[in-house]
Enzyme design. Structure first.
Site, PDB file in Angstrom:
ATOM      1  N   ASP A 111       0.817  -1.272   0.085  1.00 17.39           N
ATOM      2  CA  ASP A 111      -0.151  -0.134   0.072  1.00 17.39           C
ATOM      3  C   ASP A 111       0.800   1.271  -0.184  1.00 17.39           C
ATOM      4  O   ASP A 111       2.083   1.139   0.494  1.00 17.39           O
ATOM      5  CB  ASP A 111      -0.974   0.115   1.501  1.00 17.39           C
ATOM      6  CG  ASP A 111      -1.730   1.254   1.435  1.00 17.39           C
ATOM      7  OD1 ASP A 111      -2.501   1.679   0.430  1.00 17.39           O
ATOM      8  OD2 ASP A 111      -1.424   1.845   2.618  1.00 17.39           O
ATOM      9  N   ALA A 112       0.425   2.253  -0.420  1.00 17.05           N
ATOM     10  CA  ALA A 112       1.178   3.624  -0.510  1.00 17.05           C
ATOM     11  C   ALA A 112       1.017   4.472   0.669  1.00 17.05           C
ATOM     12  O   ALA A 112       1.998   4.584   1.306  1.00 17.05           O
ATOM     13  CB  ALA A 112       0.802   4.390  -1.913  1.00 17.05           C
ATOM     14  N   TYR A 113      -0.054   5.015   0.709  1.00 15.27           N
ATOM     15  CA  TYR A 113      -0.223   6.104   1.648  1.00 15.27           C
ATOM     16  C   TYR A 113      -0.415   5.634   3.275  1.00 15.27           C
ATOM     17  O   TYR A 113      -1.108   4.767   3.695  1.00 15.27           O
ATOM     18  CB  TYR A 113      -1.353   6.793   1.401  1.00 15.27           C
ATOM     19  CG  TYR A 113      -1.403   7.499   0.192  1.00 15.27           C
ATOM     20  CD1 TYR A 113      -0.357   8.888   0.204  1.00 15.27           C
ATOM     21  CD2 TYR A 113      -1.983   7.085  -1.076  1.00 15.27           C
ATOM     22  CE1 TYR A 113      -0.271   9.251  -1.330  1.00 15.27           C
ATOM     23  CE2 TYR A 113      -1.835   7.682  -2.258  1.00 15.27           C
ATOM     24  CZ  TYR A 113      -0.981   8.874  -2.217  1.00 15.27           C
ATOM     25  OH  TYR A 113      -0.796   9.524  -3.692  1.00 15.27           O
TER      26      TYR A 113
ATOM     27  N   ARG B 101      -6.718  12.017   7.366  1.00 16.55           N
ATOM     28  CA  ARG B 101      -6.705  10.719   7.019  1.00 16.55           C
ATOM     29  C   ARG B 101      -7.901   9.801   7.288  1.00 16.55           C
ATOM     30  O   ARG B 101      -8.254   9.146   6.290  1.00 16.55           O
ATOM     31  CB  ARG B 101      -5.287  10.133   7.763  1.00 16.55           C
ATOM     32  CG  ARG B 101      -5.250   8.590   7.267  1.00 16.55           C
ATOM     33  CD  ARG B 101      -4.811   8.324   5.914  1.00 16.55           C
ATOM     34  NE  ARG B 101      -4.495   6.919   5.708  1.00 16.55           N
ATOM     35  CZ  ARG B 101      -4.343   6.448   4.463  1.00 16.55           C
ATOM     36  NH1 ARG B 101      -4.780   7.115   3.427  1.00 16.55           N
ATOM     37  NH2 ARG B 101      -3.983   5.219   4.172  1.00 16.55           N
TER      38      ARG B 101
ATOM     39  N   SER C  75      -2.633   0.803  -4.752  1.00 19.73           N
ATOM     40  CA  SER C  75      -3.292   1.960  -3.972  1.00 19.73           C
ATOM     41  C   SER C  75      -4.340   2.384  -4.525  1.00 19.73           C
ATOM     42  O   SER C  75      -4.621   2.470  -5.553  1.00 19.73           O
ATOM     43  CB  SER C  75      -1.962   3.086  -3.843  1.00 19.73           C
ATOM     44  OG  SER C  75      -2.599   4.174  -3.136  1.00 19.73           O
ATOM     45  N   ASN C  76      -5.062   3.211  -3.418  1.00 18.42           N
ATOM     46  CA  ASN C  76      -6.318   3.964  -3.886  1.00 18.42           C
ATOM     47  C   ASN C  76      -6.110   4.946  -4.717  1.00 18.42           C
ATOM     48  O   ASN C  76      -6.702   5.716  -5.326  1.00 18.42           O
ATOM     49  CB  ASN C  76      -7.096   4.333  -2.427  1.00 18.42           C
ATOM     50  CG  ASN C  76      -7.925   3.233  -2.015  1.00 18.42           C
ATOM     51  OD1 ASN C  76      -8.505   2.307  -2.684  1.00 18.42           O
ATOM     52  ND2 ASN C  76      -8.256   3.181  -0.647  1.00 18.42           N
TER      53      ASN C  76
END
Length: 228
Positions: free
Chosen positions: A9-11, A45, A121-122
């Site tokens: 995942d990124a964030y 977030r 990722s989203n």
């Protein structure tokens, strides 16, 4: 089954989502943010994620940049902040999020071990490209996959389907790593080997699936991937 592909995942996993608020709070002229930036970052977030879930179940998809802006607007109003300059600065900084300190060496170690690496990722493709370039990790990632190609946010099954379609193999040959407990749980249910990176020491989410590996940071991911 030997792990062949490590997907992140990124964030919040590779990129520090609190960095935008933290950096803006330290800049001259943003004193109103200085004492409250951790709460604003957390609210931002949380709302960002909540809006992805609601849009997914309501079949009302938009790109991640829109929900990122929506989440910030809610967080700023909740904090009593009405400052267009500050809003724009926070959004600009979100395109330049720093990677966690251990990320470059960890990804390089995976590549040196012969594993495929990628992001799932989203985030929209443009946002992800900005983050990858800003963090300087493009040369240790084989691909960056965005939910925009399927038009629905995680944890929808079609998002996780993207991994094996792109990298081949079977789900049990994938190590999926996320800082979001719900994402790691969803990926576990999908059939990936999983890691929840629980930097904040949060309780395990009460969901049908529990990620079997829980770490406090990403440092030992190459070692774990080599053992599975």
């Amino acid at each position: 089954m030997t792990i062949k592909t490590c997907i992140f995942d990124a964030y919040g996993t590779l990129f520090d989502v609190a960095a935008a608020a933290r950096e803006a709070a330290a800049e001259p002229g943003n004193e109103a943010l200085a004492g409250i930036w951790p709460k604003l970052a957390n609210d931002w977030r949380l709302k960002q994620l909540q809006y992805t879930w609601l849009r997914a179940v309501a079949n009302a998809h938009c790109d991640f940049w829109e929900v990122t802006q929506n989440g910030l607007d809610w967080a700023m109003e909740a904090a009593g902040l009405s400052d267009d300059h500050l809003r724009q600065r926070l959004l600009d900084l979100y395109w330049e999020l720093s990677a966690y300190a251990e990320v470059p060496a960890m990804l390089a170690a995976l590549k040196a071990a012969g594993m495929q690496t990628g992001i799932l990722s989203n985030g929209s493709p443009a946002m992800l490209d900005g983050a990858v370039q800003s963090a300087g990790v493009g040369d240790v990632l084989d691909d960056v996959l965005s939910v925009e190609s399927v038009g629905v946010f995680k944890p929808h099954k079609s998002v996780y389907d993207l991994v094996c379609k792109r990298f081949g193999g079977t789900p049990d040959q994938v190590l999926f790593v996320s800082s979001n407990g719900w994402d790691a749980a969803g990926a576990t249910g999908y059939g990936f080997q999983t890691v929840w990176v629980n930097r904040a020491g949060e309780p395990v989410d009460r969901l049908p699936w529990t990620p079997p590996n829980i770490l406090t940071d990403l440092t030992t991911i190459p070692e774990l991937a080599g053992r599975l």
